[in-house]
Scaffold this active site. Structure first.
Site, mmCIF file in Angstrom:
data_model
loop_
_atom_site.group_PDB
_atom_site.id
_atom_site.type_symbol
_atom_site.label_atom_id
_atom_site.label_comp_id
_atom_site.label_asym_id
_atom_site.label_seq_id
_atom_site.Cartn_x
_atom_site.Cartn_y
_atom_site.Cartn_z
ATOM 1 N N ARG A 187 -10.314 -11.240 2.576
ATOM 2 C CA ARG A 187 -11.248 -12.338 2.170
ATOM 3 C C ARG A 187 -10.738 -13.691 2.201
ATOM 4 O O ARG A 187 -11.261 -14.968 2.388
ATOM 5 C CB ARG A 187 -11.883 -12.075 0.760
ATOM 6 C CG ARG A 187 -10.716 -11.979 -0.386
ATOM 7 C CD ARG A 187 -11.367 -11.186 -1.748
ATOM 8 N NE ARG A 187 -11.014 -9.957 -1.208
ATOM 9 C CZ ARG A 187 -11.566 -8.929 -2.258
ATOM 10 N NH1 ARG A 187 -12.116 -9.368 -3.367
ATOM 11 N NH2 ARG A 187 -11.522 -7.686 -1.673
ATOM 12 N N LYS A 240 0.866 -1.193 0.044
ATOM 13 C CA LYS A 240 -0.078 -0.051 0.142
ATOM 14 C C LYS A 240 0.938 1.290 0.159
ATOM 15 O O LYS A 240 1.944 1.198 0.672
ATOM 16 C CB LYS A 240 -0.845 -0.028 1.272
ATOM 17 C CG LYS A 240 -2.064 -1.031 1.336
ATOM 18 C CD LYS A 240 -2.634 -0.829 2.735
ATOM 19 C CE LYS A 240 -3.710 -1.882 2.774
ATOM 20 N NZ LYS A 240 -5.017 -1.613 2.182
#
Length: 466
Positions: free
Chosen positions: A319, A245
């Site tokens: 997820r 990120k």
């Protein structure tokens, strides 16, 4: 966990009165006052504006009470927890809410008062307001206190930075909660994850330092009643992995365990209230770190359920860990399984920070959540498991794709991915929460915040026939 019970006072006839009034209520109240009080209110410019607080002096110079504005009834939906603003503005001592409210409104007012007393003071001294409230008779005092303390737990966990809230510390928080309520807890750690078939949880967390190794936390409580399984994303810090990120996106990643924090807070509420159900809480606790053992874009990974997953972005790790935990939870065939996760930026783009979007195939369940959310002022919004998008998560080279290309419908495709691992659960709901209050609001200082938990708690009696 901060105990907020000190914000409530025992029944005290000498407690100063608080009147919460809208403009028409103010007019009626003014007609009953002496001329000095009426002049005081008029000269102060108090017109029952939403959240405005005005203290009222007695003729002898002491404090007679206070007024709190409710604002225009037609704009009531713009405001929550207005009494919370009064707590910091009022002088110390005991106060009594005299306005007649139904139970839901009384509970909201009292909850806001308690939450206004929550401070995060682990690293710097912070002073809670030295005021206490005698709740109105229509308030369910025990319920409000359980909810407030559960929310305080959630906020404290999210606000704690990752150096002090890694997988081990999150495990300890769950153990402390289990000890408090007499719950059983099992933790599957490190290499045991592979031995017991949790490959995705292990893979996402394996690059972290040994003292921050991945684990699956499994808490159980209750011996009878319908079964409820809560699954919370416990990514204690998310660098994005090898798909690193940028700094601007990494700054709030201590809150990426907000789903875990929320289900632990909700678990406290359920256990403190002694609901007649069998509760299970599953938290895959990991750190998505950069290291020589980090998983890579292009890897194809196995899952507990047997579905293979192509990794097209290591920053879509939440997820993955949820998939193994959901598959594990579904093996028990719970009556209701709920996942909560700070999962996608797409959800924030869609509904902003205040709303907690949820995905659900069951219309009566969704209606119960909407009804509960309105009653307790915990806003939620339904998004669809849109089946025409299923091909977007089917890459061909593997059963599933963890990060479909194109950038569209990111929250929906993530929810569809998770749903693939819930077979066996009678009903399933997924919440894609933000877990953060970006600007201060009544009862919600800037920082970590629970979302969806109170709405779900309110819906449970209808959903599980409690």
């Amino acid at each position: 966990m901060q105990d907020l019970s000190s914000g409530f006072a025992p029944d005290d006839a000498s407690a100063r009165p608080i009147h919460m009034l809208d403009p028409s209520g103010l007019d009626a109240w003014m007609k009953e006052q002496d001329s000095v009080t009426r002049d005081w209110v008029k000269d102060a410019g108090f017109t029952a504006q939403a959240g405005r607080v005005l203290t009222i002096p007695a003729l002898d110079g002491t404090l007679a009470g206070a007024l709190v504005g409710l604002g225009d009834p037609d704009k009531h939906g713009r405001h929550r927890f207005l009494l919370a603003q009064a707590r910091a503005a009022l002088p110390q001592g005991n106060w009594r809410l005299l306005t007649e409210f139904d139970t839901d409104a009384a509970n909201e007012a009292a909850l806001g008062w308690l939450l206004a007393g929550h401070v995060f003071d682990r690293y710097a001294e912070a002073q809670a307001p030295n005021t206490r409230l005698v709740p109105p008779s229509s308030c369910d005092r025990a319920r409000v206190l359980a909810i407030a303390n559960g929310e305080a737990l959630t906020r404290d966990l999210i606000n704690t930075p990752a150096n002090d809230m890694g997988p081990a510390e999150l495990e300890q928080a769950a153990r402390d909660l289990a000890d408090r309520h007499g719950a059983a807890i099992d933790v599957i750690g490190s290499d045991a994850l592979l031995d017991r078939n949790f490959p995705l949880i292990h893979t996402v967390g394996r690059a972290a330092a040994p003292h921050r190794a991945p684990r699956l936390i499994d808490l159980r409580w209750g011996g009878a009643g319908p079964t409820l399984t809560l699954v919370g994303k416990g990514v204690c810090f998310d660098t994005g992995g090898l798909n690193l990120k940028p700094g601007s996106s990494m700054g709030l990643m201590k809150k990426d365990m907000g789903g875990a924090a929320t289900v632990l807070g909700l678990a406290h509420m359920i256990m403190a209230l002694g609901l007649s159900l069998r509760l299970r809480v599953l938290i895959p606790a990991v750190e998505n770190a950069v290291g020589s053992d980090a998983f890579r874009p292009g890897d194809i990974l196995p899952s507990r359920k047997g579905l293979s997953v192509e990794i097209n972005n290591t920053d879509a790790e939440g997820r993955l860990v949820l998939a193994d935990a959901l598959a594990f939870g579904a093996e028990d065939a719970p009556d209701l399984m709920v996942s909560m996760a700070t999962l996608t930026g797409a959800a924030r783009v869609a509904v902003g920070p205040d709303l907690a979007p949820f995905f659900c195939d069951d219309d009566p369940l969704a209606d119960a959540l909407y009804s509960g959310a309105r009653r307790v002022r915990d806003p939620v919004w339904r998004l669809p498991f849109w089946e025409p998008y299923e091909p977007m998560i089917e890459p061909g080279i593997a059963d599933l794709d963890n990060a479909p290309k194109g950038g569209f419908a990111g929250a929906i495709t993530a929810a569809l991915f998770l749903r693939r691992f819930t077979e066996g659960a009678a009903r399933y709901v997924h919440f894609d929460i933000y877990g953060w209050q970006p600007t201060a609001a009544p009862a919600r200082p800037k920082g970590g915040v629970g979302q969806g938990a109170r709405a779900l708690l309110a819906a449970l009696p209808q959903v599980l026939k409690l």
